[in-house]
Design a protein around this motif. Structure first.
Motif, PDB file in Angstrom:
ATOM      1  N   SER A 142       0.853  -1.189   0.000  1.00  0.00           N
ATOM      2  CA  SER A 142       0.000   0.000   0.000  1.00  0.00           C
ATOM      3  C   SER A 142       0.890   1.240   0.000  1.00  0.00           C
ATOM      4  CB  SER A 142      -0.907   0.001   1.228  1.00  0.00           C
ATOM      5  OG  SER A 142      -1.674   1.192   1.279  1.00  0.00           O
ATOM      6  N   ILE A 143       0.610   2.147  -0.949  1.00  0.00           N
ATOM      7  CA  ILE A 143       1.360   3.406  -1.005  1.00  0.00           C
ATOM      8  C   ILE A 143       0.379   4.576  -1.040  1.00  0.00           C
ATOM      9  CG2 ILE A 143       3.346   2.352  -2.158  1.00  0.00           C
ATOM     10  CD1 ILE A 143       2.360   3.607  -4.775  1.00  0.00           C
ATOM     11  N   SER A 144       0.838   5.736  -0.500  1.00  0.00           N
ATOM     12  CA  SER A 144      -0.063   6.889  -0.468  1.00  0.00           C
ATOM     13  C   SER A 144       0.666   8.226  -0.625  1.00  0.00           C
ATOM     14  CB  SER A 144      -0.843   6.904   0.856  1.00  0.00           C
ATOM     15  OG  SER A 144       0.053   6.962   1.952  1.00  0.00           O
ATOM     16  N   SER A 145       2.000   8.200  -0.901  1.00  0.00           N
ATOM     17  CA  SER A 145       2.703   9.467  -1.058  1.00  0.00           C
ATOM     18  C   SER A 145       3.911   9.314  -1.977  1.00  0.00           C
ATOM     19  CB  SER A 145       3.168  10.006   0.304  1.00  0.00           C
ATOM     20  OG  SER A 145       4.178   9.202   0.853  1.00  0.00           O
ATOM     21  N   LEU A 146       4.235  10.412  -2.605  1.00  0.00           N
ATOM     22  CA  LEU A 146       5.425  10.515  -3.459  1.00  0.00           C
ATOM     23  C   LEU A 146       6.151  11.797  -3.073  1.00  0.00           C
ATOM     24  CD1 LEU A 146       7.221   9.949  -6.012  1.00  0.00           C
ATOM     25  CD2 LEU A 146       5.521  11.270  -7.301  1.00  0.00           C
TER      26      LEU A 146
ATOM     27  N   GLY B 200       0.040   3.613 -10.764  1.00  0.00           N
ATOM     28  CA  GLY B 200       0.259   2.331 -10.113  1.00  0.00           C
ATOM     29  C   GLY B 200      -0.186   1.165 -10.973  1.00  0.00           C
ATOM     30  N   SER B 201       0.422  -0.012 -10.713  1.00  0.00           N
ATOM     31  CA  SER B 201       0.080  -1.218 -11.475  1.00  0.00           C
ATOM     32  C   SER B 201       0.386  -2.441 -10.622  1.00  0.00           C
ATOM     33  CB  SER B 201       0.902  -1.268 -12.767  1.00  0.00           C
ATOM     34  OG  SER B 201       0.737  -2.508 -13.413  1.00  0.00           O
ATOM     35  N   THR B 202      -0.396  -3.490 -10.854  1.00  0.00           N
ATOM     36  CA  THR B 202      -0.117  -4.760 -10.178  1.00  0.00           C
ATOM     37  C   THR B 202       0.663  -5.722 -11.058  1.00  0.00           C
ATOM     38  OG1 THR B 202      -2.266  -5.606 -10.912  1.00  0.00           O
ATOM     39  CG2 THR B 202      -2.163  -4.583  -8.716  1.00  0.00           C
ATOM     40  N   ASP B 203       0.670  -5.459 -12.388  1.00  0.00           N
ATOM     41  CA  ASP B 203       1.333  -6.386 -13.305  1.00  0.00           C
ATOM     42  C   ASP B 203       2.490  -5.759 -14.089  1.00  0.00           C
ATOM     43  OD1 ASP B 203       0.029  -4.719 -15.051  1.00  0.00           O
ATOM     44  OD2 ASP B 203      -1.317  -6.256 -15.868  1.00  0.00           O
TER      45      ASP B 203
ATOM     46  N   GLU C  96      -3.305   3.032  -2.162  1.00  0.00           N
ATOM     47  CA  GLU C  96      -3.570   2.052  -3.211  1.00  0.00           C
ATOM     48  C   GLU C  96      -2.531   0.945  -3.086  1.00  0.00           C
ATOM     49  OE1 GLU C  96      -5.966   0.648  -6.230  1.00  0.00           O
ATOM     50  OE2 GLU C  96      -6.180   2.655  -5.324  1.00  0.00           O
ATOM     51  N   THR C  97      -2.981  -0.308  -3.271  1.00  0.00           N
ATOM     52  CA  THR C  97      -2.056  -1.441  -3.218  1.00  0.00           C
ATOM     53  C   THR C  97      -1.545  -1.722  -4.629  1.00  0.00           C
ATOM     54  OG1 THR C  97      -3.168  -2.375  -1.287  1.00  0.00           O
ATOM     55  CG2 THR C  97      -1.795  -3.864  -2.600  1.00  0.00           C
ATOM     56  N   VAL C  98      -0.231  -1.593  -4.809  1.00  0.00           N
ATOM     57  CA  VAL C  98       0.396  -1.795  -6.128  1.00  0.00           C
ATOM     58  C   VAL C  98       1.741  -2.475  -5.916  1.00  0.00           C
ATOM     59  CG1 VAL C  98      -0.704   0.282  -7.077  1.00  0.00           C
ATOM     60  CG2 VAL C  98       1.603   0.429  -6.129  1.00  0.00           C
TER      61      VAL C  98
ATOM     62  N   GLU D 236      15.949  12.267  -5.209  1.00  0.00           N
ATOM     63  CA  GLU D 236      15.650  10.936  -4.776  1.00  0.00           C
ATOM     64  C   GLU D 236      14.139  10.741  -4.839  1.00  0.00           C
ATOM     65  OE1 GLU D 236      16.922   7.212  -2.978  1.00  0.00           O
ATOM     66  OE2 GLU D 236      17.813   8.703  -4.225  1.00  0.00           O
ATOM     67  N   ILE D 237      13.705   9.722  -5.526  1.00  0.00           N
ATOM     68  CA  ILE D 237      12.284   9.368  -5.575  1.00  0.00           C
ATOM     69  C   ILE D 237      11.961   8.564  -4.312  1.00  0.00           C
ATOM     70  CG2 ILE D 237      10.525   8.041  -6.785  1.00  0.00           C
ATOM     71  CD1 ILE D 237      12.031   8.642  -9.386  1.00  0.00           C
ATOM     72  N   GLU D 238      11.091   9.112  -3.505  1.00  0.00           N
ATOM     73  CA  GLU D 238      10.715   8.461  -2.244  1.00  0.00           C
ATOM     74  C   GLU D 238       9.221   8.148  -2.270  1.00  0.00           C
ATOM     75  OE1 GLU D 238      12.798  10.029   1.392  1.00  0.00           O
ATOM     76  OE2 GLU D 238      13.089  11.763   0.089  1.00  0.00           O
ATOM     77  N   ILE D 239       8.899   6.893  -2.142  1.00  0.00           N
ATOM     78  CA  ILE D 239       7.502   6.429  -2.147  1.00  0.00           C
ATOM     79  C   ILE D 239       7.204   5.779  -0.804  1.00  0.00           C
ATOM     80  CG2 ILE D 239       5.845   4.857  -3.229  1.00  0.00           C
ATOM     81  CD1 ILE D 239       7.411   5.172  -5.842  1.00  0.00           C
ATOM     82  N   ASN D 240       6.075   6.179  -0.205  1.00  0.00           N
ATOM     83  CA  ASN D 240       5.670   5.591   1.081  1.00  0.00           C
ATOM     84  C   ASN D 240       4.168   5.361   1.092  1.00  0.00           C
ATOM     85  OD1 ASN D 240       8.031   5.259   2.873  1.00  0.00           O
ATOM     86  ND2 ASN D 240       8.294   7.456   2.483  1.00  0.00           N
TER      87      ASN D 240
END
Length: 777
Positions: free
Chosen positions: A679-683, A705-708, A741-743, A773-777
């Motif tokens: 699950s991510i919610s910020s960039l 976002g993508s699951t595949d 979102e879950t990706v 730096e790309i930071e995803i959380n």
């Protein structure tokens, strides 16, 4: 050898007493010096012993050979304390015999042979013999001794390039004649045979021109100098200085005695504000002008529409040619703003008269600049000389017989070689020695920016692969440039030049297959001993720990590899505390899997080097596999896509440092594999802004976002307004939050400035965007 410094004899003696051991015995010469000779072949003739009875012998008919013999005697005395007698008798035993009898197709070739009875130093010319002397000098052990051993050996050597240059700017900060002599000695030590002397610029005119005395009475003086990188603060300290023609002629002879040709540069038609301060009628507006107190490029240039401008150029070049015997005269031709020419009625009239209208490839004003350069070249050709110009001389069409100095990367050099013009490679991305030597400005003298460690200098290969073998023949040489905006004295110049000049010398002299950086660094310590003996203030950054950080996407770890060039003991901490001898000792790469501050230092005989320190940050994207969908600019790709998720955040606006990735003409698009569905919610990401270098903030950021990894859905977007002229150069942080979102896969898009605003000199053209730096959380 003539040493130009106050109390030079005392200083030389003091350096011997303070630097050299009181006595050394049993030491042997090692010919694996810098630059490395072509072949070093052990022979079976027995070792030669140099002691106080050894003679240095030369042919009495040859003054230059005698001069080389005297140099050698002076070097040996300074290195070892041994005073050898120089003689013109044809001694055959227990002597060092100097000749120019070596038969070789290259005039700078030499050979060294030794056995138990005699040492031969043979040059294909006096210059070749001089390089044999330099190699022999650098091979000797350093220390007061009664004797030393020369192994039985045969050395054959010659240079790769005939033009081996070093540039020094004395316009921004004047450098005294004593220091110029010292610079020439530095060049000789490194087998460099061209001294490119940048004598004039907006900030000062440094050479006496008798027909125009105000060039030095006014143009060599500025009342104060801007502090730092064009701030609004000034030091209030007058700065002035110039060389008389008599002084310059003495310097030319000193260089020629060391087989160094001095190439003067009179930069035109731009970089001329100091001249305009002295003779304002030569400008488009008529002034008044002042010697510029700031750095950068002034809009005040010579008026190309006035015939008296060309009279001035011709008269100045006439005097330059009478002073300097060099085949080439450098006339600059770089960074000439066209703003005043566009508004000047006389310049526009010249464009019409000479039919210099825009031709689709070049603007009318670019063609006008070419017209100026061509007239200067024609004048010099009539005096039997040739011109060198910076690669901007290609704009508007290249002068017929010009040699191009390619500084904005290699593109200009490639284009000139394809047009069958001689080229000297001096790209700023490898050979600008005003860039920082280390990535920690805190422990360095001031610099213009950039990051150019000795390893990157050494890695440069001057022959572009996309040139044919026939076109490569037009690459005649290599040069490093030293611009002195931030070098207020010659000690700063020494610091910025050394030891990078050692790397430069191997680029210039050695064949590509000879070059090996690891082996080079093992040979460097002995050359550093020579630097210390000569009291050269070289950059100690090479003594620091080298930190190499990579990502292991399988372990999701940041791997830290620590090393020193001399395998010194390294101690480190990861909790932010100061490393000491009691801290853990580094033995193998460290796998960092959580946020930390890594600090490390080298310890040599209990003495601690400067620390290297890096803060490592972790988020969901750190050390994850990342794939670029768009290509960064070729000069700003650095270590590739992983730079964007390596846990390191760019700390300053030094966009040359390798901490930022640059894009222009397209957007940054990258896909990150988070390893599993999460699950991510910020960039969050940062941009680096340096408007003067056409680097602007992003215009938008997006995350999908993508699951595949194939089908992506938008998660969030943030538009960013165009920059205003008042917006500062800085690091800009951008954060974007969105519904969780879950990706597994995240696509990040950073849109660059498509059209630079009207208030900027590059208006209408695409701007760069630099991201880290790309930071995803």
């Amino acid at each position: 050898m003539r040493f130009h410094c106050k109390n030079s004899a005392f200083i030389a003696l003091l350096s011997l007493l303070t630097f050299l051991p009181l006595e050394v015995t049993g030491q042997s010469a090692d010919f694996h010096v810098i630059p490395l000779p072509k072949t070093i072949t052990p022979t079976s003739g027995g070792n030669f012993r140099i002691d106080e009875k050894t003679l240095i012998s030369y042919s009495k008919e040859d003054k230059t050979t005698r001069q080389n013999a005297e140099y050698l005697a002076q070097y040996i005395e300074k290195l070892t304390g041994l005073k050898l007698t120089v003689t013109n008798l044809p001694v055959q035993k227990h002597c060092i015999r100097l000749t120019t009898a070596y038969h070789h197709s290259h005039p700078e070739a030499y050979r060294i042979r030794s056995n138990s009875e005699i040492i031969w130093l043979d040059g294909a010319s006096p210059a070749g013999l001089f390089y044999a002397v330099q190699t022999f000098r650098k091979a000797l052990p350093i220390g007061i001794t009664q004797s030393m051993t020369i192994p039985s050996v045969e050395i054959k050597d010659y240079p790769r390039f005939s033009y081996r240059g070093a540039h020094l700017d004395v316009a921004r900060h004047f450098i005294s004649t004593d220091s110029i002599y010292r610079f020439i000695d530095m060049l000789a030590l490194h087998h460099i045979n061209r001294f490119h002397w940048h004598l004039t610029d907006d900030q000062g005119w440094r050479i006496e021109i008798k027909k125009y005395p105000r060039l030095t009475s006014i143009g060599s003086k500025r009342p104060q100098t801007v502090i730092g990188g064009n701030t609004d603060r000034y030091d209030g300290i007058p700065h002035e200085g110039f060389y008389t023609q008599k002084e310059i002629k003495a310097i030319i002879k000193y260089a020629a005695d060391r087989f160094i040709t001095i190439i003067p540069e009179i930069d035109l038609p731009g970089h001329m504000q100091a001249a305009l301060a002295a003779y304002p009628d030569l400008g488009c507006t008529g002034g008044p002008y002042e010697v510029w107190q700031r750095w950068g490029v002034s809009d005040h240039v010579l008026c190309a529409g006035k015939e008296e401008t060309f009279e001035f150029i011709g008269n100045v070049l006439d005097e330059i040619v009478k002073i300097f015997p060099s085949e080439y005269i450098h006339i600059g031709g770089d960074e000439c703003p066209k703003t005043q020419w566009k508004q000047c009625s006389k310049c526009q009239q010249r464009i019409r008269q000479e039919h210099l209208e825009a031709d689709g490839k070049h603007s009318a004003e670019e063609r006008l600049q070419s017209y100026v350069i061509r007239r200067a070249e024609k004048h010099l050709n009539s005096l039997g000389r040739k011109i060198i110009g910076w690669d901007e001389t290609l704009e508007g069409g290249l002068a017929p017989n010009a040699t191009v100095m390619s500084w904005r990367g290699e593109a200009g050099g490639i284009e000139a070689a394809q047009q069958k013009h001689p080229v000297i490679m001096t790209p700023n991305t490898y050979l600008y020695f005003d860039y920082y030597q280390g990535d920690d400005p805190q422990h360095q003298v001031d610099g213009v920016g950039g990051y150019l460690p000795i390893e990157r200098v050494y890695s440069y290969e001057p022959m572009p692969r996309n040139l044919s073998p026939e076109e490569q023949k037009y690459i005649i040489g290599v040069q490093a440039n030293c611009w002195t905006e931030y070098m207020k004295n010659f000690r700063r110049v020494e610091y910025m030049e050394l030891p990078r000049m050692a790397a430069l010398s191997e680029i210039q002299w050695c064949a590509p297959e000879q070059k090996d950086y690891t082996a080079f660094m093992k040979r460097l310590p002995h050359l550093l001993d020579h630097y210390r003996l000569e009291d050269y203030q070289y950059a100690k950054v090479i003594h620091n720990v080298k930190l190499q950080l990579t990502t292991d996407t399988i372990q999701r770890a940041v791997m830290a590899q620590l090393s020193t060039f001399d395998q010194a003991e390294i101690h480190y901490t990861t909790d932010g505390s100061e490393p000491t001898l009691a801290s853990p000792r580094y033995t193998e790469p460290l796998a960092l899997t959580q946020a930390c501050q890594l600090r490390a230092a080298a310890f040599r005989q209990g003495e601690k080097s400067n620390e290297v320190s890096k803060k490592i940050r972790f988020n969901r994207s750190t050390a994850c596999p990342i794939r670029l969908l768009t290509a960064p600019h070729g000069s700003y790709a650095f270590t590739g896509a992983q730079l964007l998720t390596d846990g390191l955040v760019g700390e300053d606006t030094n966009f040359h440092s390798g901490s930022w990735m640059g894009f222009v003409g397209n957007n940054l698009e990258a896909v990150i594999d988070l390893g599993k569905a999460v699950s991510i919610s910020s960039l969050k990401l940062n941009t680096c802004v340096e408007k003067g270098a056409w680097i602007f903030d992003a215009r938008a950021i997006e995350i999908w976002g993508s699951t595949d990894g194939t089908n992506f859905q938008p998660l969030g977007k943030k538009d960013i307004p165009a920059m205003k002229e008042s917006d500062p150069n800085a690091i800009y942080s951008h954060a974007l939050t969105f519904t969780p979102e879950t990706v597994r896969y995240a696509k990040v898009i950073v849109k660059s400035e498509p059209s630079i605003p009207e208030w900027h000199g590059g208006k209408g053209r695409p701007g760069f965007v630099f991201v880290d730096e790309i930071e995803i959380n």
